[in-house]
Design a protein around this motif. Structure first.
Motif, mmCIF file in Angstrom:
data_model
loop_
_atom_site.group_PDB
_atom_site.id
_atom_site.type_symbol
_atom_site.label_atom_id
_atom_site.label_comp_id
_atom_site.label_asym_id
_atom_site.label_seq_id
_atom_site.Cartn_x
_atom_site.Cartn_y
_atom_site.Cartn_z
ATOM 1 N N GLY A 93 55.267 48.138 51.443
ATOM 2 C CA GLY A 93 55.013 46.137 52.250
ATOM 3 C C GLY A 93 54.308 46.918 53.769
ATOM 4 N N LEU A 94 54.723 47.595 54.792
ATOM 5 C CA LEU A 94 54.048 47.662 55.594
ATOM 6 C C LEU A 94 52.646 48.193 55.206
ATOM 7 N N GLU A 128 45.697 45.856 54.910
ATOM 8 C CA GLU A 128 44.827 44.651 55.030
ATOM 9 C C GLU A 128 44.474 44.441 56.432
ATOM 10 N N PHE A 129 44.951 44.543 57.541
ATOM 11 C CA PHE A 129 45.052 44.389 58.904
ATOM 12 C C PHE A 129 43.289 45.393 58.826
ATOM 13 N N TYR A 130 42.941 46.379 58.714
ATOM 14 C CA TYR A 130 41.558 46.847 58.683
ATOM 15 C C TYR A 130 40.850 46.497 57.505
ATOM 16 N N GLU A 131 41.542 45.764 56.630
ATOM 17 C CA GLU A 131 40.171 45.119 55.195
ATOM 18 C C GLU A 131 39.771 46.520 54.462
ATOM 19 N N ASN A 132 40.871 46.984 54.031
ATOM 20 C CA ASN A 132 40.898 48.475 52.530
ATOM 21 C C ASN A 132 41.400 48.000 52.065
ATOM 22 N N ASP A 153 64.966 44.875 57.582
ATOM 23 C CA ASP A 153 64.100 44.786 57.204
ATOM 24 C C ASP A 153 63.572 46.151 58.178
ATOM 25 N N PHE A 154 62.257 46.480 57.390
ATOM 26 C CA PHE A 154 61.314 47.598 58.209
ATOM 27 C C PHE A 154 60.096 46.821 58.448
ATOM 28 N N VAL A 155 59.767 46.658 60.085
ATOM 29 C CA VAL A 155 58.922 46.187 60.309
ATOM 30 C C VAL A 155 57.924 46.776 61.136
ATOM 31 N N GLY A 156 58.266 48.349 60.599
ATOM 32 C CA GLY A 156 56.923 49.020 61.836
ATOM 33 C C GLY A 156 57.012 50.030 61.014
ATOM 34 N N LEU A 157 55.333 50.183 61.153
ATOM 35 C CA LEU A 157 55.638 52.510 60.667
ATOM 36 C C LEU A 157 54.764 53.176 61.385
ATOM 37 N N ALA A 158 55.234 54.374 61.285
ATOM 38 C CA ALA A 158 53.676 55.711 62.015
ATOM 39 C C ALA A 158 53.807 56.871 60.971
ATOM 40 N N HIS A 159 52.609 57.205 61.178
ATOM 41 C CA HIS A 159 52.033 58.114 60.111
ATOM 42 C C HIS A 159 51.944 59.106 61.102
#
Length: 148
Positions: free
Chosen positions: A18-19, A25-29, A61-67
């Motif tokens: 979901g994140l 979507e934010f980066y229109e990808n 709830d998952f509210v953020g991610l980092a890779h």
């Protein structure tokens, strides 16, 4: 908002997805199932350099991610960390989630003796730049991409 940041685990796929959809979507990808599964397989493969963390709120709830991934730094003959992706869910923005994810990656890097964290963002992503300006130094490097 209080969050706990922890490494991603094998059972986190659907909440992570979901994140990752929001990030794409934010980066229109366009995010296809194939792309999502490929990225997830890299994250959970201990032989791949890509790793990830998630910020979880009080409700679970998952509210953020980092890779992020370990990279060689040839000019200093050291190892660093490249923070590829940082995303905070829209309803959790401005609550310190981005800072918490960066602090986690900084701890991850320090534990492994890495010397620097590098990251990029879109030139028009002023929100991310404002956050990054509080934790790092903007460089003079210009980024290019070459298609193959």
């Amino acid at each position: 908002m209080s969050v706990q940041v922890r490494p991603l685990g094998g059972k986190d796929f659907f909440a992570w997805l979901g994140l990752f959809e929001g990030y794409s979507e934010f980066y229109e990808n366009e995010l296809t199932d194939q792309k999502a599964l490929q990225v997830w397989s890299w994250i959970i493969d201990k032989n791949n350099s890509l790793d990830g963390a998630v910020a979880v709120n009080e409700a679970g709830d998952f509210v953020g991610l980092a890779h992020y991934r370990t990279v060689t730094r040839t000019l200093s003959a050291t190892m660093g960390l490249y923070l590829d992706d940082l995303f905070v869910a829209p309803d959790a923005r401005g609550a310190g989630v981005g800072h918490a994810l960066i602090a986690f990656t900084k701890g991850y890097a320090a534990e492994r003796g890495l010397t620097q964290i590098s990251l990029i963002t879109a030139a028009d992503n002023e929100t991310a730049q404002a956050l990054y300006d509080t934790v790092g130094t903007r460089t003079d490097w210009v980024t290019y991409e070459i298609g193959v």
